[in-house]
Write a protein that holds these residues in place. Structure first.
Motif, PDB file in Angstrom:
ATOM      1  N   THR A 152      -1.311  40.419 -38.384  1.00 20.79           N
ATOM      2  CA  THR A 152      -2.562  40.068 -38.985  1.00 20.79           C
ATOM      3  C   THR A 152      -3.919  41.052 -38.701  1.00 20.79           C
ATOM      4  OG1 THR A 152      -4.430  38.163 -38.790  1.00 20.79           O
ATOM      5  CG2 THR A 152      -3.409  38.769 -36.647  1.00 20.79           C
ATOM      6  N   SER A 153      -4.894  40.856 -39.292  1.00 21.78           N
ATOM      7  CA  SER A 153      -6.019  41.982 -39.155  1.00 21.78           C
ATOM      8  C   SER A 153      -6.735  41.758 -37.777  1.00 21.78           C
ATOM      9  CB  SER A 153      -6.775  41.954 -40.337  1.00 21.78           C
ATOM     10  OG  SER A 153      -6.411  42.443 -41.471  1.00 21.78           O
ATOM     11  N   HIS A 154      -7.124  43.056 -37.090  1.00 23.71           N
ATOM     12  CA  HIS A 154      -8.156  42.923 -36.021  1.00 23.71           C
ATOM     13  C   HIS A 154      -9.190  43.499 -36.212  1.00 23.71           C
ATOM     14  CE1 HIS A 154      -5.418  40.618 -33.482  1.00 23.71           C
ATOM     15  NE2 HIS A 154      -4.192  41.419 -33.724  1.00 23.71           N
ATOM     16  N   ASN A 155     -10.233  43.172 -35.543  1.00 23.79           N
ATOM     17  CA  ASN A 155     -11.486  44.175 -35.477  1.00 23.79           C
ATOM     18  C   ASN A 155     -12.054  44.517 -34.148  1.00 23.79           C
ATOM     19  OD1 ASN A 155     -14.178  44.990 -35.754  1.00 23.79           O
ATOM     20  ND2 ASN A 155     -14.186  44.659 -38.057  1.00 23.79           N
ATOM     21  N   ILE A 156     -11.546  45.852 -33.612  1.00 25.75           N
ATOM     22  CA  ILE A 156     -11.904  45.809 -32.329  1.00 25.75           C
ATOM     23  C   ILE A 156     -13.347  46.583 -32.242  1.00 25.75           C
ATOM     24  CG2 ILE A 156     -10.770  48.339 -32.695  1.00 25.75           C
ATOM     25  CD1 ILE A 156      -9.928  48.016 -29.579  1.00 25.75           C
ATOM     26  N   LYS A 190     -13.911  43.376 -27.357  1.00 21.03           N
ATOM     27  CA  LYS A 190     -13.743  42.190 -28.029  1.00 21.03           C
ATOM     28  C   LYS A 190     -13.033  42.369 -29.524  1.00 21.03           C
ATOM     29  CE  LYS A 190     -18.017  41.048 -30.169  1.00 21.03           C
ATOM     30  NZ  LYS A 190     -19.134  39.951 -30.326  1.00 21.03           N
ATOM     31  N   CYS A 191     -12.775  41.523 -30.036  1.00 22.86           N
ATOM     32  CA  CYS A 191     -12.516  41.430 -31.438  1.00 22.86           C
ATOM     33  C   CYS A 191     -13.252  40.565 -32.273  1.00 22.86           C
ATOM     34  CB  CYS A 191     -10.799  41.006 -31.603  1.00 22.86           C
ATOM     35  SG  CYS A 191     -10.113  40.655 -33.327  1.00 22.86           S
ATOM     36  N   ASN A 192     -13.624  40.918 -33.452  1.00 23.41           N
ATOM     37  CA  ASN A 192     -14.856  40.044 -34.186  1.00 23.41           C
ATOM     38  C   ASN A 192     -13.871  39.173 -34.835  1.00 23.41           C
ATOM     39  OD1 ASN A 192     -16.797  41.935 -33.180  1.00 23.41           O
ATOM     40  ND2 ASN A 192     -16.904  42.893 -35.038  1.00 23.41           N
ATOM     41  N   ILE A 193     -12.654  39.212 -35.021  1.00 21.84           N
ATOM     42  CA  ILE A 193     -11.987  38.056 -35.714  1.00 21.84           C
ATOM     43  C   ILE A 193     -11.705  36.987 -34.780  1.00 21.84           C
ATOM     44  CG2 ILE A 193      -9.862  37.595 -37.209  1.00 21.84           C
ATOM     45  CD1 ILE A 193     -10.259  40.684 -38.175  1.00 21.84           C
ATOM     46  N   HIS A 194     -10.888  37.263 -33.422  1.00 23.25           N
ATOM     47  CA  HIS A 194     -10.261  36.220 -32.774  1.00 23.25           C
ATOM     48  C   HIS A 194     -11.275  36.279 -31.396  1.00 23.25           C
ATOM     49  CE1 HIS A 194      -6.900  38.091 -35.215  1.00 23.25           C
ATOM     50  NE2 HIS A 194      -6.976  36.844 -35.611  1.00 23.25           N
ATOM     51  N   PRO A 195     -11.755  35.179 -31.279  1.00 22.72           N
ATOM     52  CA  PRO A 195     -12.859  35.164 -30.292  1.00 22.72           C
ATOM     53  C   PRO A 195     -12.368  35.053 -28.794  1.00 22.72           C
ATOM     54  CG  PRO A 195     -12.909  33.019 -31.188  1.00 22.72           C
ATOM     55  CD  PRO A 195     -12.088  33.668 -32.204  1.00 22.72           C
ATOM     56  N   TRP A 196     -11.206  34.850 -28.392  1.00 26.59           N
ATOM     57  CA  TRP A 196     -10.343  34.562 -27.336  1.00 26.59           C
ATOM     58  C   TRP A 196     -10.075  36.045 -26.764  1.00 26.59           C
ATOM     59  CZ3 TRP A 196      -7.967  32.851 -31.721  1.00 26.59           C
ATOM     60  CH2 TRP A 196      -6.929  33.638 -32.221  1.00 26.59           C
ATOM     61  N   MET A 197     -10.052  36.843 -27.725  1.00 30.10           N
ATOM     62  CA  MET A 197      -9.513  38.474 -27.626  1.00 30.10           C
ATOM     63  C   MET A 197     -10.607  39.310 -26.748  1.00 30.10           C
ATOM     64  SD  MET A 197      -7.344  39.744 -30.915  1.00 30.10           S
ATOM     65  CE  MET A 197      -7.003  41.298 -30.069  1.00 30.10           C
ATOM     66  N   HIS A 198     -10.389  39.708 -25.560  1.00 26.52           N
ATOM     67  CA  HIS A 198     -11.086  40.616 -24.858  1.00 26.52           C
ATOM     68  C   HIS A 198     -10.420  41.401 -23.824  1.00 26.52           C
ATOM     69  CE1 HIS A 198     -11.231  37.210 -21.786  1.00 26.52           C
ATOM     70  NE2 HIS A 198     -11.812  38.135 -20.877  1.00 26.52           N
TER      71      HIS A 198
HETATM   72 CU   LIG Z   1      -8.207  40.271 -33.378  1.00 24.18          CU
END
Ligand SMILES: [Cu+2]
Length: 264
Positions: A152-156, A190-198
């Motif tokens: 899937t795509s991420h946005n770091i 953080k990831c702009n797509i998945h709010p739990w990613m930090h």
């Molecule tokens: Cu992500």
């Protein structure tokens, strides 16, 4: 005949004398090369052969906040990569209170020394829609390679206070490279797509830092002998410092304690 024999003997004598000299010269050359290769990291430009080591454990004392389960329902490609529930990584300790993911570093005592960044990049991997590692430490101007190992795509998106802010979209199985030019402990990511990613990236002007392992242990080696302030930083627990003097070829134990901050 007699003259010839004398000459030959002389030549042999000279050669015999030269061999040890040549051998010694070669040895000096080789050991010179070896000293460069076997020495401390290339970034440590001004170390001597007699270096010091600080080794120890960061311990958590108190009641750890409860971990919660990360909800990845918003992206099934993330959720289905995990068989077991994924827990938040805010305060992670072992049975002895050893605190994982604390950053230990020299915060004072290096004076005006400057250190080139290592040529090897540090790698931050997005895997299972989590950052691996959760806490990463690097040198200023060292390359940060951000890998997307997910389908899937991420946005770091690092949110620095003292560095240039950037954010990058990363399609599945791609990677990107960036740097931070100034010291900062630590930059939230953080990831702009998945709010739990930090996660966190700490940036140092020198190479004397470590992130604690599962048992809270750390190792600061190849230090010039001296008196230093050693600091431990943790994302939820704040900081703790200790001053220590360490001599040449000496290894000293440093143990640091972190407690819950009031209100956290
Ligand atoms: Cu992500």
């Amino acid at each position: 005949m007699t003259t010839k024999t004398t000459k030959a003997t002389k030549t042999t004598k000279i050669t015999k004398r030269l061999i040890p000299i040549l051998a010694l010269t070669a040895l000096i050359c080789i050991s010179g090369l070896k000293a460069v290769k076997a020495g401390p990291p290339a970034s440590v430009s001004n170390t001597t052969a007699s270096t010091a080591t600080l080794r120890g454990v960061v311990k958590f004392v108190g009641t750890a906040p409860k971990s919660s389960t990360v909800n990845m329902a918003a992206d099934q490609s993330c959720a289905k990569q995990h068989r077991a529930p994924v827990l938040t990584q805010d305060v992670v300790t072992d049975a002895n209170g050893g605190l994982q993911n604390a950053i230990v570093f020299i915060s004072d005592g290096l004076g005006n020394q400057t250190f080139d960044p290592p040529s090897q990049p540090v790698v931050l991997t997005q895997k299972g829609c989590m950052y691996q590692p959760h806490v990463l430490a690097m040198q200023a101007n060292q390359k940060l390679e951000v890998v997307n190992d997910d389908p899937t795509s991420h946005n770091i998106h690092p949110i620095p206070a003292n560095n240039r802010e950037w954010n990058k979209s990363e399609p599945p199985n791609s990677k990107t490279e960036e740097t931070f030019s100034r010291a900062e402990i630590a930059i939230p990511v953080k990831c702009n797509i998945h709010p739990w990613m930090h996660g966190y990236v700490a940036v140092f002007k020198h190479p004397y830092f470590a992130v604690t392992g599962k048992d809270g242990s750390f190792d600061l080696s190849s230090l010039p002998p001296g008196t230093y302030t050693v600091e431990a930083w943790h994302e939820k627990l704040g900081t703790s410092t200790q001053t220590i003097t360490v001599g040449a070829n000496e290894t000293k134990a440093v143990n640091l304690v972190l407690k819950p901050r009031s209100g956290s």
